[in-house]
Design a protein around this motif. Structure first.
Motif, short mmCIF file in Angstrom:
data_model
loop_
_atom_site.label_atom_id
_atom_site.label_comp_id
_atom_site.label_asym_id
_atom_site.label_seq_id
_atom_site.Cartn_x
_atom_site.Cartn_y
_atom_site.Cartn_z
N ILE A 1 86.89 -14.22 62.44
CA ILE A 1 87.93 -14.80 61.60
C ILE A 1 87.80 -16.32 61.56
CG2 ILE A 1 90.42 -15.18 61.39
CD1 ILE A 1 90.79 -12.32 62.47
N LYS A 2 87.59 -16.94 62.72
CA LYS A 2 87.57 -18.40 62.80
C LYS A 2 86.29 -19.00 62.22
CE LYS A 2 88.22 -22.20 66.02
NZ LYS A 2 88.49 -22.57 67.39
N LYS A 3 85.15 -18.55 62.68
CA LYS A 3 83.88 -19.15 62.25
C LYS A 3 83.40 -18.60 60.91
CE LYS A 3 83.38 -21.55 66.03
NZ LYS A 3 83.55 -22.96 66.05
N GLY A 4 83.61 -17.30 60.70
CA GLY A 4 83.14 -16.68 59.47
C GLY A 4 84.14 -16.71 58.34
N LYS A 5 85.33 -17.26 58.62
CA LYS A 5 86.40 -17.35 57.61
C LYS A 5 86.70 -15.98 56.99
CE LYS A 5 86.44 -21.88 57.92
NZ LYS A 5 86.30 -22.14 59.33
N MET A 6 86.68 -14.94 57.82
CA MET A 6 86.93 -13.58 57.35
C MET A 6 88.42 -13.26 57.45
SD MET A 6 83.62 -11.64 58.91
CE MET A 6 83.83 -10.19 57.92
N VAL A 7 89.23 -14.03 56.76
CA VAL A 7 90.68 -13.85 56.81
C VAL A 7 91.12 -12.61 56.04
CG1 VAL A 7 91.22 -16.26 57.25
CG2 VAL A 7 90.97 -15.47 54.91
N ASP A 8 90.24 -12.00 55.30
CA ASP A 8 90.59 -10.77 54.60
C ASP A 8 90.83 -9.62 55.57
OD1 ASP A 8 90.36 -12.02 52.13
OD2 ASP A 8 88.20 -11.63 52.02
N LEU A 9 90.41 -9.79 56.83
CA LEU A 9 90.68 -8.78 57.85
C LEU A 9 92.15 -8.76 58.27
CD1 LEU A 9 87.60 -9.43 60.19
CD2 LEU A 9 87.92 -7.52 58.62
N ILE A 10 92.88 -9.79 57.92
CA ILE A 10 94.28 -9.93 58.34
C ILE A 10 95.18 -9.26 57.30
CG2 ILE A 10 96.12 -11.56 58.89
CD1 ILE A 10 93.84 -13.56 59.56
N ILE A 11 95.98 -8.33 57.76
CA ILE A 11 96.91 -7.64 56.87
C ILE A 11 97.98 -8.63 56.42
CG2 ILE A 11 98.63 -5.80 56.72
CD1 ILE A 11 97.00 -4.30 58.80
N GLY A 12 98.23 -8.68 55.14
CA GLY A 12 99.26 -9.55 54.60
C GLY A 12 98.74 -10.89 54.12
N TYR A 13 97.46 -11.16 54.30
CA TYR A 13 96.89 -12.43 53.83
C TYR A 13 96.76 -12.40 52.30
CZ TYR A 13 93.66 -16.17 52.81
OH TYR A 13 93.07 -17.28 52.27
N ASN A 14 97.17 -13.48 51.66
CA ASN A 14 97.11 -13.59 50.20
C ASN A 14 96.47 -14.93 49.86
OD1 ASN A 14 97.49 -13.67 47.47
ND2 ASN A 14 99.66 -13.12 47.55
N ASN A 15 95.38 -14.90 49.11
CA ASN A 15 94.67 -16.14 48.72
C ASN A 15 95.56 -17.09 47.93
OD1 ASN A 15 92.17 -15.76 49.90
ND2 ASN A 15 91.41 -14.53 48.19
N LYS A 16 96.49 -16.56 47.18
CA LYS A 16 97.33 -17.39 46.32
C LYS A 16 98.42 -18.11 47.11
CE LYS A 16 96.54 -14.33 42.44
NZ LYS A 16 97.11 -13.33 41.55
N LYS A 17 98.84 -17.54 48.23
CA LYS A 17 99.96 -18.10 49.00
C LYS A 17 99.52 -18.94 50.20
CE LYS A 17 103.32 -14.42 48.21
NZ LYS A 17 104.16 -13.42 48.89
N HIS A 18 98.38 -18.61 50.82
CA HIS A 18 98.03 -19.19 52.11
C HIS A 18 96.75 -20.02 52.05
CE1 HIS A 18 100.14 -15.29 52.95
NE2 HIS A 18 100.96 -16.16 53.51
N ASN A 19 96.68 -21.02 52.92
CA ASN A 19 95.50 -21.85 53.06
C ASN A 19 94.49 -21.12 53.95
OD1 ASN A 19 93.57 -23.76 53.69
ND2 ASN A 19 95.05 -25.41 53.98
N LYS A 20 93.33 -20.81 53.40
CA LYS A 20 92.33 -20.02 54.11
C LYS A 20 91.87 -20.69 55.41
CE LYS A 20 88.07 -17.49 53.27
NZ LYS A 20 87.07 -17.10 52.27
N GLU A 21 91.66 -21.99 55.38
CA GLU A 21 91.19 -22.72 56.58
C GLU A 21 92.21 -22.65 57.71
OE1 GLU A 21 88.33 -24.47 57.28
OE2 GLU A 21 87.51 -23.54 55.48
N LYS A 22 93.47 -22.93 57.39
CA LYS A 22 94.51 -22.93 58.42
C LYS A 22 94.72 -21.54 59.01
CE LYS A 22 97.32 -26.80 56.81
NZ LYS A 22 98.65 -27.18 56.31
N VAL A 23 94.74 -20.53 58.15
CA VAL A 23 94.93 -19.15 58.62
C VAL A 23 93.76 -18.74 59.49
CG1 VAL A 23 95.08 -16.74 57.88
CG2 VAL A 23 96.40 -18.48 56.69
N ALA A 24 92.54 -19.08 59.11
CA ALA A 24 91.35 -18.71 59.87
C ALA A 24 91.37 -19.35 61.26
CB ALA A 24 90.09 -19.10 59.12
#
Length: 99
Positions: A13-36
């Protein structure tokens, strides 16, 4: 093994920026870098904690103490509660749009 899986998941999640593994993550609402970074760090921390407690279980079981089952149970309860609290904290931040 459970701790190593959490560490690996945190690194993905952190290095590969694979935030899609997180349930409830939405590209439109959340900052990908911060969430990762946030979720990755917490999963790595959880994996280290679980691995540490596994080592403590091993050391407690090796000693002929009558209280080893009580200590093992307390450690298990501690891990489960800390895991639940961390997950609640993470998802609360995610769903209240603090990212």
């Amino acid at each position: 093994m459970f701790g190593l899986i959490h560490i690996l998941l945190g690194l993905l999640i952190k290095k590969g920026k694979m935030v899609d593994l997180i349930i409830g993550y939405n590209n439109k609402k959340h900052n990908k870098e911060k969430v990762a970074i946030f979720f990755g760090n917490h999963f790595i921390l959880l994996g280290i904690l679980v691995s540490f407690v596994s080592v403590i279980f091993y050391l407690v079981e090796e000693k002929p103490i009558q209280y080893d089952s009580i200590l093992s149970t307390l450690f298990f309860i501690f891990i489960v509660l800390s895991h639940v609290l961390i997950v609640i904290k993470l998802y609360h931040k995610l769903f209240t749009n603090k990212f």
